[in-house]
Scaffold this active site. Structure first.
Site, mmCIF file in Angstrom:
data_model
loop_
_atom_site.group_PDB
_atom_site.id
_atom_site.type_symbol
_atom_site.label_atom_id
_atom_site.label_comp_id
_atom_site.label_asym_id
_atom_site.label_seq_id
_atom_site.Cartn_x
_atom_site.Cartn_y
_atom_site.Cartn_z
ATOM 1 N N GLY A 1 -11.415 -23.715 -4.287
ATOM 2 C CA GLY A 1 -12.939 -23.505 -5.262
ATOM 3 C C GLY A 1 -13.991 -23.581 -4.078
ATOM 4 N N ASP B 1 0.104 -7.755 1.295
ATOM 5 C CA ASP B 1 0.456 -6.232 1.570
ATOM 6 C C ASP B 1 1.915 -6.286 1.660
ATOM 7 O OD1 ASP B 1 0.181 -3.697 1.588
ATOM 8 O OD2 ASP B 1 -0.447 -3.296 3.828
ATOM 9 N N GLY C 1 3.867 6.733 8.301
ATOM 10 C CA GLY C 1 5.293 6.782 7.781
ATOM 11 C C GLY C 1 6.196 5.653 8.417
ATOM 12 N N ASN C 2 5.544 5.038 9.571
ATOM 13 C CA ASN C 2 6.268 3.484 9.766
ATOM 14 C C ASN C 2 5.925 2.360 9.040
ATOM 15 O OD1 ASN C 2 6.205 4.665 13.166
ATOM 16 N ND2 ASN C 2 8.038 3.288 12.480
ATOM 17 N N SER C 3 5.078 2.614 8.147
ATOM 18 C CA SER C 3 4.403 1.399 7.326
ATOM 19 C C SER C 3 5.855 1.047 6.475
ATOM 20 C CB SER C 3 3.328 1.667 6.481
ATOM 21 O OG SER C 3 2.545 0.692 6.172
ATOM 22 N N ILE D 1 -16.504 -20.407 2.325
ATOM 23 C CA ILE D 1 -16.367 -21.337 3.516
ATOM 24 C C ILE D 1 -17.164 -20.272 4.735
ATOM 25 C CG2 ILE D 1 -14.624 -22.823 3.379
ATOM 26 C CD1 ILE D 1 -12.572 -20.843 3.907
ATOM 27 N N HIS E 1 0.702 -1.293 -0.082
ATOM 28 C CA HIS E 1 0.157 0.029 -0.261
ATOM 29 C C HIS E 1 0.791 1.225 -0.100
ATOM 30 C CE1 HIS E 1 0.314 -0.294 4.424
ATOM 31 N NE2 HIS E 1 0.517 1.164 4.335
#
Length: 539
Positions: free
Chosen positions: A324, A193, A266-268, A327, A163
């Site tokens: 497929g 991510d 900003g730590n991401s 659930i 992201h």
């Protein structure tokens, strides 16, 4: 009058006398400035002698910072302005503060995990027109966000969050020594991510990766560039593991490390390390009501990051096994099958591996290759860990009996296509026959109007025909409404018994729901997918 005045002055006199006495004592005890400094040094020396453990802890924390920081990078992302492209959102999952609160903050406090600043975006009337987007390549790139990352190897690979870079036209990586390099994207995996970048840089310090995971109570350190304060370090403990928060979407794979180490915008993408300076996870999200750290941060664990990165480096993408099925993860639902673990099959992808292997709606998957399936999330991780084309053995519960099936896994599509529909409209008023009258018990549950489903009703309401009972109205605030039951759904089973008429529905619900037992309703919605609702009859 005079006495009154003197009474008011006595406290002031007392204060003056006290100050003089105190000054005299102080003068006698600390006669010179030099001796005062010597005294303070003595106190400091005593504290150092009495707290060797704390002193050693401080030195060790410095060593962690010295070891890790050269591997940490600061990432800036630029894009050529386009209203459609500036869509990267924050990795948070609580309401944002009021607009006025944001507008009064400086710009560096308004960006969240590399997402765009909403107040830096052009006003609607100034936004580029859609027909001008063909000229977007001639626009001037501007910074739309910033985040963190870390060096994976000496070949120039940098790890960060998807992201952070998903809308980038240009990416710049700033290293700890302030040197800079342009980066390209090698590959990304939105479902975890994770993103892998590549730079051409002469001096790289790869981060050390931990061989073991973490547990609740472990001391950890979060590195990165929070709120544009580059190359920062915070400390905390592991608050929990295996957390699912939903920031990667319903198709995402999450088992986050939860920590109280301060993680902020900003730590991401920055590393979360253990006390040895080894990376145990990647900072990704926070739970917040303000957009800033509130004591709960989340990091992707290395047992998710590492296989994802290796797959991207080898193939440019991540390939996962695909079974497929749709659930359901519901402990109360499992109880109605008299099992304490497993995943209930709520639907089958037409032509998918599960359908070809003979799996049926209502089956409960208990084991895969002998490995116990704890819940629906566990099943998804087990299957995702297998390769497309692998053969697996399933142990399933069907109609109270255990059966074994063998299937060949397919490859999970990049974006699973599923039927979607608007909230079903309420079918119009219709006459009810005596046979279609719901019992008082059914009405207490909230099914106020039901009809035995037939092909004429299916044609009238544009529904696929399947034997059962059509729900025409649901009472607002009722039990079934709270379970997601809506008008337009068709009840096909009560527990494992087929329902072909309203009379069947009345009888089976009362039969299975005696003494407050949970009753499982199996329904088909307007899109043709199977849903389950577990209800307990009112006393």
């Amino acid at each position: 009058m005079i006495q009154a005045q003197s009474r008011w002055h006595w406290p002031a006199v007392g204060l003056v006398i006290g100050a003089l006495i105190g000054g005299s004592i102080a003068y006698q005890e600390w006669p010179t400035t030099a001796t005062s400094a010597q005294g303070r040094q003595g106190v400091t020396a005593d504290l150092r002698a009495e707290t060797p453990t704390l002193s050693a802890l401080g030195r060790e924390m410095r060593k962690v910072a010295d070891a890790v920081e050269p591997s940490v990078v600061y990432i800036t992302v630029k894009a050529r302005a386009s209203a459609e492209r500036l869509s990267a959102g924050p990795r948070g999952f609580n309401p944002a503060p009021p607009e006025e609160f944001f507008r009064n903050l400086p710009p560096e406090f308004r960006r969240f995990f590399g997402g765009p600043d909403p107040f830096d975006a052009p006003e609607p009337e100034a936004a580029p027109r859609r027909e001008d987007d063909r000229f977007r390549e001639f626009n001037v790139p501007r910074t739309i966000g910033a985040g963190s990352g870390w060096v994976w190897d000496d070949r120039g690979h940098i790890i960060t969050n998807n992201h952070v870079v998903e809308n980038a036209d240009e990416i710049e990586v700033v290293f700890f020594d302030e040197s800079r390099a342009a980066a390209t994207i090698v590959g990304t995996d939105p479902k975890t991510d994770v993103a892998v970048l590549k730079v051409d840089h002469s001096s790289l310090v790869p981060a050390r990766r931990a061989a073991e995971g973490v547990a609740q109570g472990d001391l950890v350190f979060a590195f990165g560039s929070p709120l544009r304060y580059r190359f920062s370090m915070s400390q905390g403990v592991v608050s929990g593991v295996g957390r699912q928060v939903g920031v990667t979407g319903q198709d995402g794979y999450e088992k986050f490390i939860q920590t109280d180490a301060a993680i902020n915008p900003g730590n991401s993408g920055g590393p979360l390390t253990n006390i040895h300076g080894e990376v145990v996870g990647m900072n990704t999200a926070i739970a917040t009501g303000t957009g800033f750290f509130a004591g709960i941060g989340f990091a992707i664990p290395m047992d998710v990051v590492e296989p994802t990165v290796l797959a991207i480096l080898e193939d440019g993408k991540v390939s996962r096994g695909f079974i497929g099925i749709l659930i359901r993860d519901d402990a109360e639902l499992l109880e109605t099958f008299d099992v304490d673990h497993g995943a209930v099959v709520a639907g089958l992808v037409e032509g998918g591996p599960a359908a070809d292997a003979g799996l049926k709606v209502g089956d409960v998957v208990l084991r895969i290759d002998g490995q116990e399936v704890k819940d629906a999330s566990d099943l998804r991780w087990i299957v995702a860990g297998r390769n497309p084309g692998d053969k697996v053995k399933l142990e399933v519960l069907r109609d109270g009996k255990r059966e074994n099936l063998t299937m060949t896994l397919g490859e999970q599509p990049d974006s699973r296509q599923s039927a979607r529909a608007d909230r079903p409209r309420r079918p119009g008023e219709s006459r009810e026959s005596a046979a279609d009258q719901p019992s008082e018990l059914i009405q207490k549950l909230g099914l106020t109007r039901v009809r035995t489903f037939d092909e004429s009703l299916a044609e009238r309401y544009s529904l696929e025909f399947t034997p059962g009972v059509l729900i025409e109205d649901v009472r607002s605030g009722s039990l079934v409404e709270s379970k997601g039951v809506q008008p337009g759904m068709v009840i096909t089973h009560v527990m494992s018994d087929e329902v072909k008429s309203v009379e069947d529905l009345n009888r089976l619900v009362e039969q299975h729901g005696k003494d407050g037992a949970a009753v499982r309703l199996q329904l088909r919605d307007r899109t043709g997918q199977t849903q389950f609702a577990v209800v307990r009859l009112p006393s």
